[in-house]
Scaffold this active site. Structure first.
Site, PDB file in Angstrom:
ATOM      1  N   ASN A 211      35.307  46.630  44.558  1.00 22.50           N
ATOM      2  CA  ASN A 211      33.838  46.673  44.558  1.00 22.50           C
ATOM      3  C   ASN A 211      33.314  45.694  45.611  1.00 22.50           C
ATOM      4  O   ASN A 211      34.098  45.069  46.323  1.00 22.50           O
ATOM      5  CB  ASN A 211      33.301  46.335  43.162  1.00 22.50           C
ATOM      6  N   ASP A 280      36.624  48.014  35.727  1.00 25.34           N
ATOM      7  CA  ASP A 280      36.697  48.535  34.355  1.00 25.34           C
ATOM      8  C   ASP A 280      37.810  49.573  34.220  1.00 25.34           C
ATOM      9  O   ASP A 280      38.290  49.829  33.126  1.00 25.34           O
ATOM     10  CB  ASP A 280      35.359  49.174  33.972  1.00 25.34           C
ATOM     11  N   LYS A 290      53.160  56.229  49.949  1.00 25.87           N
ATOM     12  CA  LYS A 290      51.801  56.626  50.318  1.00 25.87           C
ATOM     13  C   LYS A 290      51.545  58.066  49.863  1.00 25.87           C
ATOM     14  O   LYS A 290      52.372  58.950  50.124  1.00 25.87           O
ATOM     15  CB  LYS A 290      51.652  56.523  51.838  1.00 25.87           C
ATOM     16  N   PHE A 324      28.473  37.099  33.154  1.00 23.67           N
ATOM     17  CA  PHE A 324      27.472  37.623  34.083  1.00 23.67           C
ATOM     18  C   PHE A 324      27.327  39.102  33.742  1.00 23.67           C
ATOM     19  O   PHE A 324      28.263  39.720  33.225  1.00 23.67           O
ATOM     20  CB  PHE A 324      27.951  37.499  35.536  1.00 23.67           C
ATOM     21  N   LYS A 338      25.620  43.055  26.020  1.00 24.76           N
ATOM     22  CA  LYS A 338      26.913  42.465  26.413  1.00 24.76           C
ATOM     23  C   LYS A 338      27.092  41.079  25.784  1.00 24.76           C
ATOM     24  O   LYS A 338      28.197  40.719  25.379  1.00 24.76           O
ATOM     25  CB  LYS A 338      27.015  42.372  27.947  1.00 24.76           C
ATOM     26  N   LYS A 342      30.356  40.909  23.348  1.00 23.06           N
ATOM     27  CA  LYS A 342      31.493  40.117  23.846  1.00 23.06           C
ATOM     28  C   LYS A 342      31.537  38.717  23.206  1.00 23.06           C
ATOM     29  O   LYS A 342      32.321  37.871  23.624  1.00 23.06           O
ATOM     30  CB  LYS A 342      31.440  40.015  25.372  1.00 23.06           C
TER      31      LYS A 342
HETATM   32  O1  PMT Z   1      30.352  37.949  44.428  1.00 21.28           O
HETATM   33  P1  PMT Z   1      28.946  38.124  44.975  1.00 21.28           P
HETATM   34  O2  PMT Z   1      28.903  39.016  46.188  1.00 21.28           O
HETATM   35  O3  PMT Z   1      28.263  36.795  45.194  1.00 21.28           O
HETATM   36  O4  PMT Z   1      28.097  38.900  43.857  1.00 21.28           O
HETATM   37  C1  PMT Z   1      27.795  38.287  42.639  1.00 21.28           C
HETATM   38  C2  PMT Z   1      27.933  39.257  41.462  1.00 21.28           C
HETATM   39  C3  PMT Z   1      26.876  40.348  41.552  1.00 21.28           C
HETATM   40  C4  PMT Z   1      29.329  39.897  41.454  1.00 21.28           C
HETATM   41  C5  PMT Z   1      27.748  38.393  40.167  1.00 21.28           C
HETATM   42  O5  PMT Z   1      26.482  37.813  40.163  1.00 21.28           O
HETATM   43  C6  PMT Z   1      27.917  39.224  38.897  1.00 21.28           C
HETATM   44  O6  PMT Z   1      27.010  39.840  38.409  1.00 21.28           O
HETATM   45  N1  PMT Z   1      29.157  39.225  38.339  1.00 21.28           N
HETATM   46  C7  PMT Z   1      29.523  40.077  37.199  1.00 21.28           C
HETATM   47  C8  PMT Z   1      29.821  41.459  37.671  1.00 21.28           C
HETATM   48  C9  PMT Z   1      30.283  42.367  36.545  1.00 21.28           C
HETATM   49  O7  PMT Z   1      31.418  42.750  36.540  1.00 21.28           O
HETATM   50  O8  PMT Z   1      29.405  42.618  35.620  1.00 21.28           O
HETATM   51  P2  PMT Z   1      29.660  43.603  34.337  1.00 21.28           P
HETATM   52  O9  PMT Z   1      28.308  43.737  33.785  1.00 21.28           O
HETATM   53  O10 PMT Z   1      30.403  44.823  34.741  1.00 21.28           O
HETATM   54  O11 PMT Z   1      30.592  42.756  33.380  1.00 21.28           O
HETATM   55  C10 PMT Z   1      30.058  41.875  32.405  1.00 21.28           C
HETATM   56  C11 PMT Z   1      30.938  40.668  32.239  1.00 21.28           C
HETATM   57  O12 PMT Z   1      32.216  41.073  31.720  1.00 21.28           O
HETATM   58  C12 PMT Z   1      31.196  39.917  33.522  1.00 21.28           C
HETATM   59  O13 PMT Z   1      31.145  38.543  33.239  1.00 21.28           O
HETATM   60  C13 PMT Z   1      32.603  40.340  33.906  1.00 21.28           C
HETATM   61  O14 PMT Z   1      33.319  39.304  34.616  1.00 21.28           O
HETATM   62  C14 PMT Z   1      33.255  40.607  32.550  1.00 21.28           C
HETATM   63  N2  PMT Z   1      34.320  41.625  32.580  1.00 21.28           N
HETATM   64  C15 PMT Z   1      34.063  42.907  32.922  1.00 21.28           C
HETATM   65  C16 PMT Z   1      35.076  43.845  32.908  1.00 21.28           C
HETATM   66  C17 PMT Z   1      36.372  43.446  32.535  1.00 21.28           C
HETATM   67  N3  PMT Z   1      37.388  44.301  32.521  1.00 21.28           N
HETATM   68  N4  PMT Z   1      36.602  42.167  32.203  1.00 21.28           N
HETATM   69  C18 PMT Z   1      35.609  41.246  32.217  1.00 21.28           C
HETATM   70  O15 PMT Z   1      35.828  40.077  31.915  1.00 21.28           O
END
Ligand code: PMT
Length: 405
Positions: A211, A280, A290, A324, A338, A342
Site C-alpha cells: 500500500n 489485511d 515467476k 490508527f 475499531k 480491538k
Molecule cells: O505512513 P504514512 O505515509 O505517513 O501514512 C500514515 C498512515 C495513513 C499509514 C497512518 O496515519 C495510518 O492511518 N495508519 C494505519 C493504517 C491502517 O492500516 O489502518 P486500518 O484502519 O486498516 O487498521 C486499523 C489498525 O489496525 C491500525 O492500527 C493497523 O496497524 C492495525 N492492523 C490492521 C490490520 C492488521 N492485519 N493488523 C493490524 O494490526
C-alpha cells in the site's frame, strides 16, 4: 547531570586520539564513569596506560583478552554502557560499522550494544567527502546512529577544511545536555513499541501486494516517543527513512513478520502504537517461480492476515494500546468501531482522502478517540509536530505519566 552515567569511549586510530584523552578527563570531571576501548591503530598514537590513568579504569584493546572470567568482556561492556561515543571515528571504523563488520574489540561492542552510539568523525577533508565515506555515514544515519559533526579548521595533515574532531568541551556539553533532557521526561523508564510503514505480501519472486504508506507518520511517532524519554522500539515495514537517533529498529517485510516482531516486544511494553498500514489479505500461495502470463484474465486467491492489533487487544494486561484507523468515509464511526472491537485505549483516526493528510504526505489531520469517549480533533500540521502533540495529549489523559503501565 552525568553522575553515575556509564560512558564507553571507543577510540580509533587518528591523530585526534590526543583529544580523546582530554575528553575522558572532561567526562570524568562531569561525574561520568568512563571506560575506554582502543583499536590497534589508536594504540600507535597513545598508550592505553594514558587512558587507564585518566579514566581510573582498565582499558580494553583485545577481544580475546578476557580480564574477568565470569563475563565475556565485549558483551559486558556493550551492556554496561548508557552511551557509547566513538571519538575519533576514522573512515575505517565508520565503513566497518556501516557494513556490519565486527573484527576487533571496538566493532564487536558496537554491534552488540543496545545503548545509544554517538560517532564523532575526524579525518582528512578529502577522506571526509569521499563518496564511500559519505555513503557509509548516510547508511549509519538511516540505522539510527547519532553524529557529532567534525568542525572546520587547520587539519594535522596540513589541509584546512572540515575534518577536525569536535572539541572535548563541546562533546561533553552535548552529552550533558542529552542526559539532562532525559532526566524528567514523562516516558522515562517506559518501553514504547511503534509500528510504521506498509507491509509487503509476496506473490512470486518479482511481485508483491502493498500500500502507499511511506512510514512518515510511524517514524514521527517513534521520534516523539524517544524525545519524551521512552525506550523506543520501532517495528518498521520496508521504507527508506532515517531511524530517529536512539531508537531500536526491527525491520520486517510481511504482516506475519510484523506480528512476530511486535509480539516479541509486547510483554514488557508500557505502550504500543500501531501506525503501520498492515495488509489485511495476502496471496494464499507464494509461487517459487515467476508466474507466467497467459491468455485471458487471472484470479489471485487471497487469505486473511492476522489482525495484529486485535491479537494484542485480546491479550492486553498493563499495556496502553493505541491504534490508527485509515478511513475514507464515516471516519469517526468506523474509528469508534475499531476502538471497541480491538479492545484499544485510544485510536487516531485519519481521513486518508484529505489532501492535507494520510498516506505519503508530510502533514496529517486526525481525531483522537479515547475509550472514555473523548473526541479530540487536531488540525493539519507536520507529522513530527502532530506526533508529539498526540503523545502529550494521551499522557495528559492518563494523568501525566504511565506509572501504572
Ligand atoms: O505512513 P504514512 O505515509 O505517513 O501514512 C500514515 C498512515 C495513513 C499509514 C497512518 O496515519 C495510518 O492511518 N495508519 C494505519 C493504517 C491502517 O492500516 O489502518 P486500518 O484502519 O486498516 O487498521 C486499523 C489498525 O489496525 C491500525 O492500527 C493497523 O496497524 C492495525 N492492523 C490492521 C490490520 C492488521 N492485519 N493488523 C493490524 O494490526
Amino acid at each position: 547531570m552525568m553522575n553515575n552515567k556509564n560512558i564507553l569511549l571507543c577510540v580509533t586510530g587518528g591523530i585526534a586520539v590526543y583529544k580523546a584523552v582530554a575528553l575522558v578527563s572532561k567526562l570524568s570531571q562531569a561525574g561520568a564513569n568512563v571506560k575506554v576501548v582502543m583499536t590497534d591503530s589508536a594504540r600507535e598514537f597513545v598508550q592505553p596506560l594514558t587512558f587507564q590513568v585518566m579514566s581510573r579504569n582498565d582499558v580494553y584493546t583485545d577481544t580475546f583478552d578476557e580480564k574477568d572470567s565470569r563475563v565475556i568482556a565485549h558483551i559486558d561492556l556493550a551492556d554496561w554502557a548508557d552511551l557509547i561515543i566513538v571519538a575519533p571515528a576514522t573512515a575505517n571504523v565508520i565503513g566497518k560499522l556501516a557494513n556490519g563488520i565486527a573484527d576487533d574489540m571496538v566493532t564487536t561492542i558496537l554491534l552488540a550494544t543496545e545503548a545509544d552510539v554517538w560517532i564523532a568523525p575526524a579525518m582528512n577533508v578529502h577522506m571526509y567527502s569521499h563518496p564511500a565515506v559519505v555513503r557509509n555515514i548516510e547508511r549509519l544515519h538511516l540505522d539510527g546512529y547519532h553524529f557529532i559533526e567534525p568542525s572546520e579548521g587547520f587539519l594535522a595533515c596540513g589541509y584546512v577544511g572540515k575534518g577536525r574532531l569536535e572539541e572535548p568541551e563541546r562533546i561533553t556539553e552535548l552529552v550533558s545536555q542529552h542526559f539532562n533532557e532525559r532526566q524528567n521526561l514523562p516516558l522515562k523508564g517506559k518501553k514504547v513499541v511503534i509500528t510504521a510503514g506498509p507491509t509487503r505480501e509476496r506473490i512470486d519472486p518479482v511481485r508483491y501486494l502493498t500500500n502507499f504508506s511511506s512510514g512518515k507518520m510511524g517514524y514521527s511517532m517513534a521520534a516523539a516517543a524517544q524525545k519524551l524519554g521512552a525506550e523506543t522500539v520501532l517495528v518498521s515495514g520496508p521504507v527508506e527513512l532515517p531511524v530517529p537517533a536512539g531508537v531500536k529498529v526491527i525491520r520486517v517485510e510481511s504482516a506475519a513478520d510484523m506480528y512476530e516482531a511486535v509480539l516479541g516486544e509486547y510483554q514488557d511494553a508500557s505502550m504500543v502504537v500501531k501506525s503501520a498500514a498492515v495488509a489485511d489479505y495476502r496471496p494464499k500461495a507464494i509461487h517459487d517461480q515467476k508466474m507466467k502470463k497467459q491468455e485471458g484474465d487471472d484470479v489471485l486467491e487471497l487469505e486473511r492476515t492476522t489482525d495484529i492489533l486485535k491479537s494484542l487487544g485480546d491479550r492486553k494486561e498493563h499495556q496502553l494500546l493505541v491504534g490508527f484507523a485509515a478511513e475514507t468515509n464515516d471516519v469517526i464511526a468506523y474509528g469508534q468501531k475499531k476502538l471497541d472491537s480491538k479492545n484499544l485505549d485510544y485510536i487516531i483516526v485519519n481521513d486518508v482522502t484529505d489532501p492535507e493528510g494520510g498516506f505519503g504526505s508530510d502533514t496529517n489531520v486526525v481525531t483522537l478517540l479515547s475509550r472514555q469517549g473523548e473526541v479530540i480533533p487536531f488540525t493539519a500540521m507536520p507529522k513530527e509536530q502532530l506526533a508529539l502533540q498526540l503523545f502529550e495529549t494521551i499522557i495528559q489523559q492518563e494523568g501525566g505519566n504511565l506509572n501504572d503501565r
